[in-house]
Design a protein around this motif. Structure first.
Motif, mmCIF file in Angstrom:
data_model
loop_
_atom_site.group_PDB
_atom_site.id
_atom_site.type_symbol
_atom_site.label_atom_id
_atom_site.label_comp_id
_atom_site.label_asym_id
_atom_site.label_seq_id
_atom_site.Cartn_x
_atom_site.Cartn_y
_atom_site.Cartn_z
ATOM 1 N N ARG A 49 -1.473 33.432 -12.813
ATOM 2 C CA ARG A 49 -0.387 34.033 -13.598
ATOM 3 C C ARG A 49 0.073 33.049 -14.668
ATOM 4 O O ARG A 49 0.315 33.420 -15.813
ATOM 5 C CB ARG A 49 0.780 34.421 -12.693
ATOM 6 N N GLY A 50 0.186 31.789 -14.304
ATOM 7 C CA GLY A 50 0.570 30.757 -15.267
ATOM 8 C C GLY A 50 -0.435 30.625 -16.394
ATOM 9 O O GLY A 50 -0.057 30.527 -17.567
ATOM 10 N N LEU A 51 -1.719 30.641 -16.050
ATOM 11 C CA LEU A 51 -2.761 30.523 -17.063
ATOM 12 C C LEU A 51 -2.728 31.716 -18.022
ATOM 13 O O LEU A 51 -2.726 31.531 -19.247
ATOM 14 C CB LEU A 51 -4.139 30.445 -16.390
ATOM 15 N N ILE A 52 -2.655 32.921 -17.475
ATOM 16 C CA ILE A 52 -2.758 34.129 -18.297
ATOM 17 C C ILE A 52 -1.460 34.440 -19.045
ATOM 18 O O ILE A 52 -1.460 34.610 -20.267
ATOM 19 C CB ILE A 52 -3.160 35.341 -17.424
ATOM 20 N N VAL A 53 -0.348 34.540 -18.307
ATOM 21 C CA VAL A 53 0.903 35.021 -18.904
ATOM 22 C C VAL A 53 1.624 33.907 -19.665
ATOM 23 O O VAL A 53 1.930 34.048 -20.846
ATOM 24 C CB VAL A 53 1.813 35.655 -17.836
ATOM 25 N N VAL A 54 1.886 32.802 -18.992
ATOM 26 C CA VAL A 54 2.651 31.720 -19.624
ATOM 27 C C VAL A 54 1.792 30.970 -20.639
ATOM 28 O O VAL A 54 2.206 30.766 -21.785
ATOM 29 C CB VAL A 54 3.205 30.746 -18.564
#
Length: 127
Positions: free
Chosen positions: A67-72
């Protein structure tokens, strides 16, 4: 540490992607109007809504680093509003009041519509 590396990797990919879109849009449509920044902000807003719903409902147990890689990281760097603000200020300082008004309106309406559409589509697909 894993989360920071994931965000950094996603951010690098997002920033390079934004640059590529800005350059390509400039070559296609001209550099007088920030078409590339407008495009990444609207499309990125749609994708962030979709990804949020997909990760929340389709892959609820996914490693938070993804989630951190994709969204943030990726989408955060791709759609950064600092580029938007700089482009708007440039149009304004050049005295292109109609263009800056259209750009600000199109970006805000397009980005909000993109997020809402992404959330709705994602909810239909994965909720």
């Amino acid at each position: 540490m894993k989360m920071l590396l994931a965000i950094a990797l996603g951010g690098a990919i997002g920033a390079v992607s934004r640059y590529g879109v800005v350059v390509a849009a400039g070559r296609w449509f001209g550099f007088g109007f920030p078409w590339g920044t407008l495009a990444v902000n609207i499309v990125g807003s749609l994708v962030i809504g979709l990804m949020f719903q997909m990760l929340e409902h389709r892959f609820p147990g996914i490693d938070p680093a993804w989630r951190g890689l994709i969204v943030v990281g990726f989408l955060g760097a791709l759609t950064t509003y600092s580029s938007f603000a700089l482009d708007a200020a440039d149009l304004f300082l050049r005295g292109e009041i109609a263009a800056v008004s259209i750009y600000i309106s199109a970006t805000l309406i397009g980005a909000l519509t993109g997020v809402a559409s992404g959330l709705a589509i994602g909810k239909m697909l994965w909720a």
